[in-house]
Design a protein around this motif. Sequence first.
Motif, PDB file in Angstrom:
ATOM      1  N   TYR A 148       0.768  -1.315  -0.029  1.00 23.62           N
ATOM      2  CA  TYR A 148      -0.027  -0.065  -0.096  1.00 23.62           C
ATOM      3  C   TYR A 148       0.803   1.336  -0.039  1.00 23.62           C
ATOM      4  CZ  TYR A 148      -2.668   3.920   1.993  1.00 23.62           C
ATOM      5  OH  TYR A 148      -3.266   4.814   2.354  1.00 23.62           O
ATOM      6  N   ALA A 166       0.312   4.180  -2.709  1.00 20.76           N
ATOM      7  CA  ALA A 166      -0.165   5.346  -2.307  1.00 20.76           C
ATOM      8  C   ALA A 166       0.966   6.737  -2.679  1.00 20.76           C
ATOM      9  CB  ALA A 166      -0.224   5.428  -0.652  1.00 20.76           C
ATOM     10  N   ASP A 184      -8.373   6.328   4.882  1.00 23.78           N
ATOM     11  CA  ASP A 184      -7.404   5.497   5.431  1.00 23.78           C
ATOM     12  C   ASP A 184      -7.728   4.120   6.150  1.00 23.78           C
ATOM     13  OD1 ASP A 184      -4.341   4.984   5.538  1.00 23.78           O
ATOM     14  OD2 ASP A 184      -4.946   5.022   7.671  1.00 23.78           O
TER      15      ASP A 184
END
Length: 427
Positions: free
Chosen positions: A311, A315, A378
């Motif tokens: 991730y 991101a 998130d």
Amino acid sequence: MKKVKISLAYQILIGLACGITVGAIFYGNDQVATYLQPIADIFMRAIKMIVVPIVVASIIVGVAGVGDLKKIGKLGFKTILYFEIITTVAIVVGLLFGNIFQPGAGIHMDQLSKTDITQYVETTENVESHSFVDTFVNIVPTNIFNALAQGDMLAIVFFSVIFGTGIAAIGERGKPVLSFFKGVGDAMFWVTNQVMKLAPFGVFALIGITVSKFGLSSLIPLGKLAILVYGSMLFFVLIVFGIIAKIINIKLFSLIRLLKDEIMLAYSTASSETVLPRVMQKLESYGCPKAITSFVIPTGYTFNLDGSTLYQALAALFIAQMYGIEMSITQQITLMLVLMLTSKGIAAVPGTSFVVLLATLGAVGIPIEGLAFIAGIDRILDMARTAVNLIGNSLATVVISKWENQFQPQRIQPIHTANEEKQSMIR
């Protein structure tokens, strides 16, 4: 009339659905958090209460059974080596998905609602000074009681390994101490079964608070990122973990089925701590020896966060693309190396993945302000990360057990709760 029994996984699903419904109905109402937060806090506190005693007892009993410090050192080296290889693959997969699908391209800044990230900044200032060397230095605690109080898992693992080795070294004199810790472990697993009965209520409260605060629409402006995160996680589990399972000759889906309750709970609460005791118990029933299970699982919470590292890479590229920043191959390799270092040793920090990104983006020239745009969802992304982390650490335990030629599948047996065992005895 036959009594219908609903499994824990379905109870958690019901709690999840009810929490989403309540949160959606009362979106924007601050009173929801006021009523639900105590329920969520009680559940999370109960989980944290049982984690440390179980880890300490399990490691001491497991290591004392091995008794050879050379074997423990060999086990530690193999474990860390495997963790580094897999987390590197996770970062590469995240970068590949980010480059191929370009999730941040074409997003207009005014489409996104900013979320305050000041809560992470103070923590990040401490993390930025945290080096890979510091991680290994901090493994050795100056005060074990302080480490236990703070939940410093690496320090707890280190002390427990040394203490377990000491018990084995003194032979007969160590047997009463070993019996004591065996009793502690058995008692804490019983306590775990009781605490897990609170799981559906804890999930209901945690999800209800999240949805009431951010709303169901929180996914819409960032839907492309959310879909890509979940898609990349699914790819990583099916392809990367699938290949590893094939190599070591086990069925990945049999392992996932064994842990379905724990995966569902970890996903719902976005916390691996909630399931650590039962995962260790189930992996032992699957055929992994206690010595390896009790060492690999706690260590994996720091060194083997596959979902989190995947991730973080994705991101970082998303934010760069959102700002129109073209990252060269060299810059992306630098990003990968930085993530490999910053993602280690801070697993106990709240919002770990977010904090790691804050500490990393500036090092590769990406504006950290971009994180404010994804902070709102998130929690939803963290749920996927946590589930993948759990599957990754469970698979790692089987891999190391096979690597050490200690995997014994004939030991596979179902895990029963204390209540089920009682009913079985009555029958």
